[in-house]
Design a protein around this motif. Structure first.
Motif, PDB file in Angstrom:
ATOM      1  N   LYS A  46       0.842  -1.200   0.000  1.00 53.61           N
ATOM      2  CA  LYS A  46       0.000   0.000   0.000  1.00 53.61           C
ATOM      3  C   LYS A  46       0.876   1.249   0.000  1.00 53.61           C
ATOM      4  O   LYS A  46       0.592   2.213  -0.718  1.00 53.61           O
ATOM      5  N   MET A  47       1.956   1.250   0.782  1.00 57.10           N
ATOM      6  CA  MET A  47       2.853   2.406   0.820  1.00 57.10           C
ATOM      7  C   MET A  47       3.507   2.606  -0.542  1.00 57.10           C
ATOM      8  O   MET A  47       3.588   3.735  -1.035  1.00 57.10           O
ATOM      9  N   ALA A  48       3.949   1.527  -1.176  1.00 59.48           N
ATOM     10  CA  ALA A  48       4.548   1.633  -2.510  1.00 59.48           C
ATOM     11  C   ALA A  48       3.533   2.189  -3.510  1.00 59.48           C
ATOM     12  O   ALA A  48       3.866   3.050  -4.336  1.00 59.48           O
ATOM     13  N   GLU A  49       2.308   1.714  -3.431  1.00 57.25           N
ATOM     14  CA  GLU A  49       1.257   2.206  -4.326  1.00 57.25           C
ATOM     15  C   GLU A  49       1.051   3.712  -4.136  1.00 57.25           C
ATOM     16  O   GLU A  49       0.925   4.458  -5.113  1.00 57.25           O
ATOM     17  N   MET A  50       1.039   4.168  -2.878  1.00 56.98           N
ATOM     18  CA  MET A  50       0.871   5.600  -2.617  1.00 56.98           C
ATOM     19  C   MET A  50       2.058   6.394  -3.169  1.00 56.98           C
ATOM     20  O   MET A  50       1.881   7.459  -3.757  1.00 56.98           O
ATOM     21  N   ASN A  52       4.027   5.507  -5.666  1.00 57.30           N
ATOM     22  CA  ASN A  52       3.991   5.439  -7.124  1.00 57.30           C
ATOM     23  C   ASN A  52       2.877   6.282  -7.726  1.00 57.30           C
ATOM     24  O   ASN A  52       3.014   6.797  -8.834  1.00 57.30           O
ATOM     25  N   ASP A  53       1.771   6.439  -6.985  1.00 58.90           N
ATOM     26  CA  ASP A  53       0.672   7.301  -7.428  1.00 58.90           C
ATOM     27  C   ASP A  53       0.910   8.761  -7.039  1.00 58.90           C
ATOM     28  O   ASP A  53       0.115   9.626  -7.387  1.00 58.90           O
ATOM     29  N   ARG A  54       1.985   9.001  -6.282  1.00 61.34           N
ATOM     30  CA  ARG A  54       2.339  10.353  -5.796  1.00 61.34           C
ATOM     31  C   ARG A  54       1.214  10.932  -4.939  1.00 61.34           C
ATOM     32  O   ARG A  54       0.925  12.112  -4.963  1.00 61.34           O
ATOM     33  N   ASN A  55       0.548  10.059  -4.181  1.00 63.79           N
ATOM     34  CA  ASN A  55      -0.584  10.467  -3.355  1.00 63.79           C
ATOM     35  C   ASN A  55      -0.466   9.782  -1.991  1.00 63.79           C
ATOM     36  O   ASN A  55      -1.148   8.801  -1.728  1.00 63.79           O
ATOM     37  N   VAL A  56       0.406  10.298  -1.143  1.00 56.30           N
ATOM     38  CA  VAL A  56       0.711   9.654   0.130  1.00 56.30           C
ATOM     39  C   VAL A  56      -0.237  10.124   1.225  1.00 56.30           C
ATOM     40  O   VAL A  56      -0.469  11.319   1.391  1.00 56.30           O
ATOM     41  N   ASN A  57      -0.776   9.153   1.954  1.00 56.43           N
ATOM     42  CA  ASN A  57      -1.568   9.410   3.157  1.00 56.43           C
ATOM     43  C   ASN A  57      -0.864   8.652   4.280  1.00 56.43           C
ATOM     44  O   ASN A  57      -1.013   7.439   4.403  1.00 56.43           O
ATOM     45  N   ALA A  58      -0.085   9.365   5.087  1.00 55.83           N
ATOM     46  CA  ALA A  58       0.734   8.726   6.121  1.00 55.83           C
ATOM     47  C   ALA A  58      -0.100   7.944   7.126  1.00 55.83           C
ATOM     48  O   ALA A  58       0.389   6.991   7.728  1.00 55.83           O
ATOM     49  N   GLY A  59      -1.351   8.316   7.312  1.00 59.70           N
ATOM     50  CA  GLY A  59      -2.217   7.620   8.260  1.00 59.70           C
ATOM     51  C   GLY A  59      -2.497   6.178   7.883  1.00 59.70           C
ATOM     52  O   GLY A  59      -2.887   5.375   8.718  1.00 59.70           O
ATOM     53  N   GLU A  60      -2.273   5.825   6.627  1.00 56.77           N
ATOM     54  CA  GLU A  60      -2.459   4.449   6.169  1.00 56.77           C
ATOM     55  C   GLU A  60      -1.337   3.538   6.660  1.00 56.77           C
ATOM     56  O   GLU A  60      -1.479   2.325   6.636  1.00 56.77           O
ATOM     57  N   ALA A  88       7.448  16.117  -0.129  1.00 57.10           N
ATOM     58  CA  ALA A  88       8.561  16.939  -0.631  1.00 57.10           C
ATOM     59  C   ALA A  88       9.549  16.072  -1.405  1.00 57.10           C
ATOM     60  O   ALA A  88      10.031  16.476  -2.469  1.00 57.10           O
ATOM     61  N   ASP A  89       9.845  14.878  -0.880  1.00 57.52           N
ATOM     62  CA  ASP A  89      10.753  13.956  -1.588  1.00 57.52           C
ATOM     63  C   ASP A  89      10.171  13.541  -2.937  1.00 57.52           C
ATOM     64  O   ASP A  89      10.908  13.387  -3.917  1.00 57.52           O
ATOM     65  N   LEU A  90       8.869  13.350  -2.992  1.00 59.13           N
ATOM     66  CA  LEU A  90       8.230  12.917  -4.236  1.00 59.13           C
ATOM     67  C   LEU A  90       8.306  13.994  -5.318  1.00 59.13           C
ATOM     68  O   LEU A  90       8.236  13.679  -6.508  1.00 59.13           O
ATOM     69  N   ASN A  91       8.456  15.257  -4.919  1.00 55.65           N
ATOM     70  CA  ASN A  91       8.625  16.324  -5.909  1.00 55.65           C
ATOM     71  C   ASN A  91       9.901  16.124  -6.713  1.00 55.65           C
ATOM     72  O   ASN A  91      10.006  16.589  -7.844  1.00 55.65           O
ATOM     73  N   ASN A  92      10.885  15.453  -6.125  1.00 51.57           N
ATOM     74  CA  ASN A  92      12.159  15.187  -6.800  1.00 51.57           C
ATOM     75  C   ASN A  92      12.233  13.772  -7.373  1.00 51.57           C
ATOM     76  O   ASN A  92      13.265  13.375  -7.897  1.00 51.57           O
ATOM     77  N   PHE A  93      11.168  13.032  -7.249  1.00 51.16           N
ATOM     78  CA  PHE A  93      11.112  11.645  -7.734  1.00 51.16           C
ATOM     79  C   PHE A  93      10.631  11.695  -9.180  1.00 51.16           C
ATOM     80  O   PHE A  93       9.478  12.041  -9.439  1.00 51.16           O
ATOM     81  N   PRO A  94      11.497  11.383 -10.141  1.00 51.73           N
ATOM     82  CA  PRO A  94      11.133  11.540 -11.563  1.00 51.73           C
ATOM     83  C   PRO A  94       9.882  10.759 -11.944  1.00 51.73           C
ATOM     84  O   PRO A  94       9.622   9.666 -11.435  1.00 51.73           O
ATOM     85  N   TYR A  97       9.249   6.733 -12.411  1.00 57.20           N
ATOM     86  CA  TYR A  97       9.975   5.912 -11.452  1.00 57.20           C
ATOM     87  C   TYR A  97       8.977   5.222 -10.536  1.00 57.20           C
ATOM     88  O   TYR A  97       7.949   5.785 -10.177  1.00 57.20           O
ATOM     89  N   GLN A  98       9.299   3.995 -10.168  1.00 55.04           N
ATOM     90  CA  GLN A  98       8.443   3.191  -9.298  1.00 55.04           C
ATOM     91  C   GLN A  98       9.275   2.630  -8.157  1.00 55.04           C
ATOM     92  O   GLN A  98      10.446   2.312  -8.345  1.00 55.04           O
ATOM     93  N   ILE A  99       8.642   2.479  -7.004  1.00 53.21           N
ATOM     94  CA  ILE A  99       9.320   1.873  -5.860  1.00 53.21           C
ATOM     95  C   ILE A  99       8.542   0.641  -5.430  1.00 53.21           C
ATOM     96  O   ILE A  99       7.320   0.592  -5.576  1.00 53.21           O
ATOM     97  N   ALA A 100       9.268  -0.345  -4.937  1.00 52.71           N
ATOM     98  CA  ALA A 100       8.654  -1.563  -4.393  1.00 52.71           C
ATOM     99  C   ALA A 100       9.369  -1.915  -3.098  1.00 52.71           C
ATOM    100  O   ALA A 100      10.588  -1.758  -2.998  1.00 52.71           O
ATOM    101  N   PHE A 101       8.604  -2.351  -2.122  1.00 52.62           N
ATOM    102  CA  PHE A 101       9.143  -2.756  -0.826  1.00 52.62           C
ATOM    103  C   PHE A 101       8.926  -4.255  -0.648  1.00 52.62           C
ATOM    104  O   PHE A 101       7.840  -4.756  -0.951  1.00 52.62           O
ATOM    105  N   VAL A 102       9.927  -4.950  -0.142  1.00 51.21           N
ATOM    106  CA  VAL A 102       9.831  -6.394   0.074  1.00 51.21           C
ATOM    107  C   VAL A 102      10.190  -6.713   1.523  1.00 51.21           C
ATOM    108  O   VAL A 102      11.262  -6.334   2.004  1.00 51.21           O
TER     109      VAL A 102
END
Length: 167
Positions: A46-50, A52-60, A88-94, A97-102
């Protein structure tokens, strides 16, 4: 004779009190490590999806009192501050680009209410070519029946300064 009977009665009462006052042994709680690992992986997905969608909700993902430790930053305290930092970090994330957590390993407490997770992440470009990887450790607590991250720390495998020198 009376003395022997009295001593035996006193010894008997002391023995009864001794055994009656012993703390009850708690039965071990059976925890399902695979189920916990699946729950934690679902949170990471879920965090990776947020991200990658550039729509983070930290409460999740984060508890209200969470603290995150990122590279080259002071500790960030509280889920709202963490969310601001991620955005703020996502503003610099091209774009693309995609992130995945394992989840590699979990270390649950004996009751399963706290879990230490050891994992890795991978950032890839729009063609799924890996760009860089890293590792992280996260501590989760079960609150109101749901795991929430209370502490996390990550480290990149590659020094970004070295990347900049090569360009």
């Amino acid at each position: 004779m009376k003395t022997k009977i009295l001593k035996s009665a006193i010894l008997g009462m002391i023995s009864i009190l001794f055994f009656a006052c012993q703390p009850k042994k708690e039965e071990a709680v059976a925890i399902d490590k695979e189920q916990i690992k699946n729950e934690i992986q679902a949170l990471e997905n879920k965090m990776a999806e947020m991200f990658n969608d550039r729509n983070v909700n930290a409460g999740e993902y984060y508890a209200d009192d969470a603290v995150t430790f990122s590279q080259n930053k002071p500790p960030i305290v509280g889920k709202m501050e963490i969310e601001k930092s991620i955005k703020a970090d996502l503003n610099n994330f091209p774009k693309g680009y995609q992130i995945a957590f394992v989840v590699n390993e979990i270390l649950p407490s004996s009751d399963g209410n706290q879990v230490v997770e050891i994992g890795n992440y991978r950032v890839s470009d729009s063609t799924s070519a890996p760009l860089y990887t890293g590792n992280y450790i996260a501590v989760f607590e079960k609150r109101d029946g749901k795991y929430l991250c209370v502490r996390d720390m990550s480290a990149s495998d590659k020094n970004k300064n070295e990347e900049a020198k090569k360009e």
